[in-house]
Design an enzyme around this catalytic site. Structure first.
Site, PDB file in Angstrom:
ATOM      1  CG  ASP A   1      -0.172   0.160   2.543  1.00  0.00           C
ATOM      2  OD1 ASP A   1       1.071   0.238   2.536  1.00  0.00           O
ATOM      3  OD2 ASP A   1      -0.839   0.221   3.590  1.00  0.00           O
TER       4      ASP A   1
ATOM      5  CG  ASP B   1       1.431   3.171   4.696  1.00  0.00           C
ATOM      6  OD1 ASP B   1       0.327   2.721   5.004  1.00  0.00           O
ATOM      7  OD2 ASP B   1       2.394   2.442   4.348  1.00  0.00           O
TER       8      ASP B   1
ATOM      9  CG  ASP C   1      -3.348   2.695   5.152  1.00  0.00           C
ATOM     10  OD1 ASP C   1      -4.419   2.375   4.622  1.00  0.00           O
ATOM     11  OD2 ASP C   1      -2.615   1.893   5.763  1.00  0.00           O
TER      12      ASP C   1
HETATM   13  N1  DCT Z   1       2.633  -0.030  11.833  1.00  0.00           N
HETATM   14  C1  DCT Z   1       2.852  -0.310  13.170  1.00  0.00           C
HETATM   15  N2  DCT Z   1       2.192  -1.331  13.764  1.00  0.00           N
HETATM   16  C2  DCT Z   1       1.328  -2.087  13.051  1.00  0.00           C
HETATM   17  C3  DCT Z   1       1.103  -1.824  11.696  1.00  0.00           C
HETATM   18  C4  DCT Z   1       1.776  -0.781  11.094  1.00  0.00           C
HETATM   19  O1  DCT Z   1       3.631   0.375  13.822  1.00  0.00           O
HETATM   20  N3  DCT Z   1       0.703  -3.068  13.675  1.00  0.00           N
HETATM   21  C5  DCT Z   1       3.366   1.076  11.221  1.00  0.00           C
HETATM   22  C6  DCT Z   1       4.723   0.633  10.747  1.00  0.00           C
HETATM   23  C7  DCT Z   1       4.669   0.739   9.260  1.00  0.00           C
HETATM   24  C8  DCT Z   1       3.473   1.642   8.968  1.00  0.00           C
HETATM   25  O2  DCT Z   1       2.638   1.580  10.116  1.00  0.00           O
HETATM   26  C9  DCT Z   1       2.744   1.267   7.720  1.00  0.00           C
HETATM   27  O3  DCT Z   1       2.283  -0.085   7.821  1.00  0.00           O
HETATM   28  P1  DCT Z   1       2.264  -1.048   6.580  1.00  0.00           P
HETATM   29  O4  DCT Z   1       1.796  -0.327   5.376  1.00  0.00           O
HETATM   30  O5  DCT Z   1       1.530  -2.265   6.995  1.00  0.00           O
HETATM   31  O6  DCT Z   1       3.777  -1.470   6.470  1.00  0.00           O
HETATM   32  P2  DCT Z   1       4.906  -1.083   5.443  1.00  0.00           P
HETATM   33  O7  DCT Z   1       6.172  -1.144   6.210  1.00  0.00           O
HETATM   34  O8  DCT Z   1       4.561   0.176   4.737  1.00  0.00           O
HETATM   35  O9  DCT Z   1       4.902  -2.319   4.456  1.00  0.00           O
HETATM   36  P3  DCT Z   1       4.229  -2.483   3.020  1.00  0.00           P
HETATM   37  O10 DCT Z   1       5.316  -2.260   2.035  1.00  0.00           O
HETATM   38  O11 DCT Z   1       3.757  -3.900   3.015  1.00  0.00           O
HETATM   39  O12 DCT Z   1       3.119  -1.507   2.922  1.00  0.00           O
HETATM   40 MG    MG Z   2       2.759   0.439   3.675  1.00  0.00          MG
END
Ligand code: DCT
Ligand code: MG
Length: 501
Positions: A341, A343, A432
Site C-alpha cells: 500500500d 501510507d 492509508d
Molecule cells: N505499523 C505499526 N504497527 C502495526 C502496523 C503498522 O507500527 N501493527 C506502522 C509501521 C509501518 C506503517 O505503520 C505502515 O504499515 P504497513 O503499510 O503495513 O507497512 P509497510 O512497512 O509500509 O509495508 P508495506 O510495504 O507492506 O506496505
Molecule cells: Mg505500507
C-alpha cells in the site's frame, strides 16, 4: 498497513613497508613501518580526508591513497563498524581478522602523541576477540561487529539482506504461527528475521551465530538445518500445509482477517472462486471491494505508482490546506521500491481543529466527484479522549485516518507498472491517509515509518531501557510524571515530554 490488524581473500598480512604505486607522499619519512593506514572518505569528505592524510604523513605515518592488500588499519569518521564492513563488502573486500577498523579518534590521539597510541575498545569499530579460534577460516565471518542489540531500533539495517535464505524461512514460520494465533513463536521468528537482516555478512556456520541475540533454540534449529541441508523441513511442511495455504489465500483479500479465514476454512472452502460464488456467505463492504479489485491489490505497488499517488494526495490536500505537509511514510519512506500500500501522514501548522477534522472528508468528497475513490473507510480521531499512553507495543494510534482504495490512471504513472489486465487503463491501489495535530507530527511520523518490528522494539526500548513510554502521539517520562506532580494534568493524565520543552 492492514486496517484489520490489531567476506574472502584470506587474512590480511601486516606487511613491512613496500614502496608502491599507491604509496602516499614520499616526501615524509615513515616512522612507523608496521602500520599502513587507509582513511575512509565516506561520511568524511574529500577535503577533510586530504587534510588528515597530509597531517598523518607529516607525523610519520604511512597513509595509502588507495585501499590495497598492504593496508593494516582502516580509519573512519562518523561510521560504525557495520558501516565500514558494509562499505568493504560493496568494494568486494572482506575484512580479515587482522585488518583493524578504527575510529578517527585513534588517529587524532596518535598524531597528538607523536606515535601510535594503544588501540582500545573505544577506538575499535569492531570487536577483536583474543580468545577466538586461531584458525582464520573460523574467524572470517564470525560476528566481529560490536555487541548486537536485541532491539531493532539500536541496530543499523539496510535494504541489503545477506541472509535471505534464513529470513525467508523465518517469515513463513512466523506467518504460520500468526495464522495459528501463537504469538510467542510468531514474535520469536519475526525478531530472528529482523536481527539477521541487520548483519553485514552471511551466516555460513553455526559459529557465526554466536553472540547474536534473539536466536532462540527453535530458531537455531532451523538455521542449522538450512546450513546443513539447504532448506528447512518445517518450512517445507508449512508451505504444503492446507490450512497455511488457505489462510494465506484468504488473508490476501483486503478486509479478510484471521477470524473470517478460520470460518471459511472450517466451512470447507479452499478457493476464492468458491467463496465468491457462495450464496450463503455475507461479505463486508471492505471484503466486497477486496474481491472486486483483488488482482490489482495483490500485485505490488511500485515506487513510480507510489509517487503518482503522492502527487494526487498532495494536489487534493493542498486544495484545502495549502500549508499542509504531506509525507509518504511506511515502507517507501524506508527506501523500499515496492509495497502493498502507500501510507501518508498529513499535518498542517496553521489549521484549526475543525479544519483539520474536515480535511480527509473533503479530500474523499473531491476524489469521489472525480471518480477516483473505489472504497474508503474513514476512522474518526479518538485522540481527544486519550488520557493515558498505551503500553501495548502493537497498539494503533488515535489519529483520524482513512483506509482507501484509489483508482490510479496509467497516464499518471511514468514507469514501473505492475501487471495489468488488457484494456484496463487504471490500477486499484491501497492508500492509508493519517491526519495528525501539527505538534504530534514527529511521533506520528516515527510511528508510521515502520518497520513494524522497529516500532515494536523502539517502544520496548523506551519502556525497558529508558523508563519512558513511546507511542505514536508522544514520549512520556514515567519517572518524572510520578515523582513531580507538577507534570500531571489536573485530571491525572501524564504530560508528554514535548510539552515540557
Ligand atoms: N505499523 C505499526 N504497527 C502495526 C502496523 C503498522 O507500527 N501493527 C506502522 C509501521 C509501518 C506503517 O505503520 C505502515 O504499515 P504497513 O503499510 O503495513 O507497512 P509497510 O512497512 O509500509 O509495508 P508495506 O510495504 O507492506 O506496505
Ligand atoms: Mg505500507
Amino acid at each position: 498497513m492492514d486496517p484489520l490488524q490489531t567476506a574472502h581473500s584470506g587474512p590480511r598480512k601486516k606487511r613491512p613497508r613496500q614502496m608502491g604505486a599507491s604509496m602516499g607522499s614520499p616526501l615524509h619519512d615513515i616512522k612507523f613501518q608496521d602500520l599502513v593506514l587507509y582513511i575512509l572518505e565516506k561520511k568524511m569528505g574529500t577535503t577533510r580526508r586530504a587534510f588528515l592524510m597530509e597531517l598523518a604523513r607529516r607525523k610519520g605515518f604511512r597513509v595509502e591513497n588507495e585501499l590495497s592488500d598492504s593496508v593494516t588499519h582502516i580509519v573512519a569518521e562518523n561510521n560504525s563498524g557495520s558501516d565500514v564492513l558494509e562499505w568493504l563488502q560493496v568494494q568486494n573486500i572482506k575484512a580479515g581478522s587482522q585488518l583493524e577498523l578504527l575510529d578517527i579518534s585513534w588517529l587524532i590521539e596518535s598524531m597528538g602523541a607523536g606515535k601510535p597510541v594503544e588501540m582500545t575498545e573505544k577506538h575499535q569499530l569492531v570487536r577483536r576477540d583474543c580468545s577466538a579460534s586461531p584458525n582464520p577460516e573460523l574467524q572470517k565471518t564470525s560476528p566481529l561487529v560490536k555487541k548486537i542489540s536485541q532491539y531493532a531500533c539500536q541496530r543499523r539495517t539496510t535494504l541489503n539482506n545477506f541472509n535471505h535464505i534464513f529470513t525467508d524461512a523465518f517469515e513463513v514460520l512466523a506467518e504460520n504461527y500468526e495464522f495459528r494465533e501463537n504469538e510467542v513463536y510468531c514474535l520469536a521468528f519475526m525478531r530472528a528475521a529482523s536481527v539477521l537482516k541487520s548483519l553485514p555478512f552471511t551466516i555460513i556456520s553455526m559459529k557465526d551465530t554466536e553472540g547474536i541475540p534473539c536466536l532462540e533454540d527453535k530458531v537455531k534449529c532451523v538455521i542449522e538445518e538450512i546450513i546443513e541441508d539447504g532448506e528447512s523441513s518445517e518450512v517445507k511442511a508449512v508451505l504444503n500445509d492446507e490450512r497455511y495455504q488457505s489462510f494465506k489465500l484468504f488473508t490476501s483479500v483486503f478486509g479478510v482477517g484471521l477470524k473470517t479465514s478460520e470460518k471459511w476454512f472450517r466451512m470447507g472452502f479452499r478457493t476464492l472462486s468458491k467463496i465468491k460464488s457462495d450464496k450463503t456467505l455475507k461479505f463486508t463492504q471492505m471484503q466486497k471491494a477486496g474481491f472486486l479489485y483483488y488482482e490489482d491489490l495483490v500485485s505490488c505497488v511500485s515506487r513510480a505508482e507510489a509517487e503518482a499517488v503522492c502527487a494526487l494526495v498532495q494536489e487534493a490536500v493542498w486544495a484545502f490546506l495549502p500549508d499542509a505537509f504531506v509525507t509518504m511514510t511506511g515502507g517507501f519512506r524506508r527506501g523500499k521500491n515496492i509495497g502493498h500500500d502507500v501510507d501518508f501522514l498529513i499535518t498542517s501548522p496553521g489549521s484549526t481543529d475543525e479544519e483539520e477534522e474536515q480535511l480527509l472528508p473533503k479530500v474523499m468528497n473531491l476524489w469521489q466527484r472525480k471518480g477516483l475513490v473505489l472504497y474508503y473507510d474513514l476512522v474518526e480521531s479518538t485522540f481527544e479522549k486519550l488520557k493515558v499512553p498505551s503500553k501495548n507495543v502493537d497498539a494503533l494510534d488515535h489519529f483520524q485516518k482513512c483506509f482507501l482504495i484509489l483508482k490510479l490512471h496509467h497516464q499518471t504513472v511514468d514507469s514501473g507498472r505492475c501487471s495489468q489486465q488488457e484494456g484496463k487503463t487504471w490500477k486499484a491501489i491501497r492508500v492509508d491517509l493519517v491526519m495528525c495535530p501539527y505538534e504530534r507530527r514527529a511521533f506520528a511520523l516515527l510511528g508510521w515509518t515502520g518497520s513494524r518490528q522497529f516500532e515494536r522494539d523502539l517502544r520496548r526500548y523506551a519502556t525497558h531501557e529508558r523508563k519512558m513510554i513511546l507511542d505514536n502521539h508522544a514520549l512520556y517520562d514515567k519517572t518524572k510524571v510520578t515523582v513531580e506532580d507538577s507534570w500531571k494534568d489536573p485530571d491525572g493524565s501524564m504530560v508528554p515530554i514535548w510539552a515540557r520543552i
